[in-house]
Design an enzyme around this catalytic site. Structure first.
Site, PDB file in Angstrom:
ATOM      1  N   HIS A  43       0.848  -1.201   0.000  1.00 14.52           N
ATOM      2  CA  HIS A  43       0.000   0.000   0.000  1.00 14.52           C
ATOM      3  C   HIS A  43       0.876   1.241   0.000  1.00 14.52           C
ATOM      4  O   HIS A  43       0.969   1.946   0.996  1.00 14.52           O
ATOM      5  CB  HIS A  43      -0.891   0.015   1.242  1.00 14.52           C
ATOM      6  N   HIS A  78       0.371  -9.921   2.060  1.00 16.29           N
ATOM      7  CA  HIS A  78      -0.935 -10.165   2.699  1.00 16.29           C
ATOM      8  C   HIS A  78      -1.394 -11.621   2.603  1.00 16.29           C
ATOM      9  O   HIS A  78      -2.247 -12.049   3.355  1.00 16.29           O
ATOM     10  CB  HIS A  78      -2.031  -9.356   1.998  1.00 16.29           C
ATOM     11  N   HIS A 128     -10.227  -6.092   4.368  1.00 16.51           N
ATOM     12  CA  HIS A 128      -8.781  -6.113   4.131  1.00 16.51           C
ATOM     13  C   HIS A 128      -8.368  -7.422   3.445  1.00 16.51           C
ATOM     14  O   HIS A 128      -8.801  -8.500   3.840  1.00 16.51           O
ATOM     15  CB  HIS A 128      -8.039  -5.958   5.461  1.00 16.51           C
ATOM     16  N   GLU A 130      -5.737  -9.188   3.609  1.00 11.99           N
ATOM     17  CA  GLU A 130      -5.126 -10.206   4.482  1.00 11.99           C
ATOM     18  C   GLU A 130      -6.223 -11.031   5.159  1.00 11.99           C
ATOM     19  O   GLU A 130      -6.135 -12.264   5.237  1.00 11.99           O
ATOM     20  CB  GLU A 130      -4.238  -9.542   5.544  1.00 11.99           C
ATOM     21  N   ASN A 224      -2.146  -0.148   8.323  1.00 11.18           N
ATOM     22  CA  ASN A 224      -1.256  -0.023   9.488  1.00 11.18           C
ATOM     23  C   ASN A 224      -0.800   1.424   9.656  1.00 11.18           C
ATOM     24  O   ASN A 224      -0.602   1.892  10.780  1.00 11.18           O
ATOM     25  CB  ASN A 224      -0.094  -1.023   9.420  1.00 11.18           C
ATOM     26  N   SER A 268       4.651  -0.027   5.202  1.00 13.02           N
ATOM     27  CA  SER A 268       4.779  -0.085   3.746  1.00 13.02           C
ATOM     28  C   SER A 268       5.384   1.215   3.181  1.00 13.02           C
ATOM     29  O   SER A 268       5.277   1.476   1.988  1.00 13.02           O
ATOM     30  CB  SER A 268       3.403  -0.357   3.122  1.00 13.02           C
TER      31      SER A 268
HETATM   32  S1  SF4 Z   1       3.424  -6.169   9.337  1.00 12.14           S
HETATM   33 FE1  SF4 Z   1       5.047  -6.840   7.986  1.00 12.14          FE
HETATM   34  S2  SF4 Z   1       6.248  -8.351   9.132  1.00 12.14           S
HETATM   35 FE2  SF4 Z   1       4.268  -8.070  10.141  1.00 12.14          FE
HETATM   36  S3  SF4 Z   1       2.929  -9.639   9.290  1.00 12.14           S
HETATM   37 FE3  SF4 Z   1       2.596  -7.827   8.074  1.00 12.14          FE
HETATM   38  S4  SF4 Z   1       4.027  -8.019   6.388  1.00 12.14           S
HETATM   39 FE4  SF4 Z   1       4.685  -9.446   7.960  1.00 12.14          FE
END
Ligand code: SF4
Length: 284
Positions: A43, A78, A128, A130, A224, A268
């Site tokens: 992202h 993800h 999301h 993920e 994030n 990211s």
């Molecule tokens: S934040 Fe980064 S290190 Fe943590 S699970 Fe996601 S991709 Fe992996």
């Protein structure tokens, strides 16, 4: 008055994102290989632009069936559902699997417990990628929640397995877990929040309390990064969310009252974007 700039101890690319970007970079140098990423690799619009300049484009899941057998598909950090692996396999295209190993651990836990008959609960954001990928490992049967308020009234003896999106806030995970435990007796709970996320969140909270102005760098589409903004806002009344140098509100940053400026960046956000932002502030 000169401004002091403090960069958070943990800011920018996390292990999984760096690994994914490095894996793609390997293919950039190989001539004649058609490389695609399944969705945007990360992202971050600056990174996406650089990849597109190298003819690495994102495709959507519905475009998988159009892939040539000699192409390469990169699965981003993800992760994806098992159905997506099957679809790619049918085309004959090669797979570069950049699923973050921490996400892969969640897939395995979910798959294992689903096979044992557990109902899966995912603490995370329904939209999301993920979370959608994780849900695929239990045949899309998971209950997805961020507050535990939408838990169905199953039998109290039902086996429940709780996992979290890697970027979820710990408070949400704990709230959902408490709600699940209040309703059901047999609960297998796995705090799968990644330490990279926790470290960034704790560093942002600490730094926010030390400075007059916090700048959070990252894409608006990065969940994030948005969480870092929320945490910074709680700890610092003046928080700015900027994608990159050109997005900085320089008139605000110039104000004399802001002598100590804290900087953090989502997992990211590449180093070069952070350096660019620091450079812009220094040049004020
Ligand atoms: S934040 Fe980064 S290190 Fe943590 S699970 Fe996601 S991709 Fe992996």
């Amino acid at each position: 008055m000169a401004k002091e700039i403090i960069l958070a101890d943990n800011a920018g690319f996390c292990f999984g994102v760096k690994r994914a970007v490095d894996m793609v970079a390997q293919y950039c140098s190989e001539e004649g290989v058609k490389v695609y990423t399944l969705g945007h690799l990360i992202h971050n619009t600056d990174v996406i632009r650089r990849l597109e300049e190298r003819s690495i484009h994102a495709i959507k899941p519905e475009q998988i069936k159009e892939l040539d057998p000699d192409s390469v598909v990169v699965i981003r950090s993800h992760g994806v559902t098992p159905q997506i692996y099957d679809l790619i396999k049918q085309t004959g295209a090669a797979v570069v699997d950049a699923t973050c190993p921490y996400v892969r651990v969640i897939h395995k836990k979910v798959e294992h417990h689903y096979r044992l008959g557990y109902q899966i609960v995912i603490v995370g954001d329904q939209g999301h990628p993920e979370v959608q990928g994780i849900n695929g490992w239990c045949a899309n049967t998971a209950i997805i929640t961020r507050d535990g308020k939408n838990l169905p009234d199953w039998d109290r003896a039902r086996d429940i397995c709780v996992v979290a999106q890697t970027t979820e806030r710990l408070e949400n995970y704990e709230q959902v877990l408490a709600a699940v435990k209040a309703k059901y007796k047999n609960v297998a709970a796995f705090n799968t929040i990644c330490t990279a996320t926790k470290d960034r969140q704790e560093s942002a909270a600490w730094l926010g309390r030390q400075v007059d102005l916090m700048i959070v760098i990252g894409s608006k589409s990065s969940s994030n990064t948005r969480k870092l903004v929320e945490i910074s806002q709680v700890n610092c009344a003046n928080t700015v969310f900027a994608e990159n140098r050109s997005d900085l509100p320089l008139d605000l940053i110039k104000q004399e009252q802001f002598t100590k400026i804290g900087i953090t960046a989502g997992a990211s956000t590449p180093d070069w974007v952070i350096a660019d932002v620091i450079d812009a502030i220094r040049s004020i």
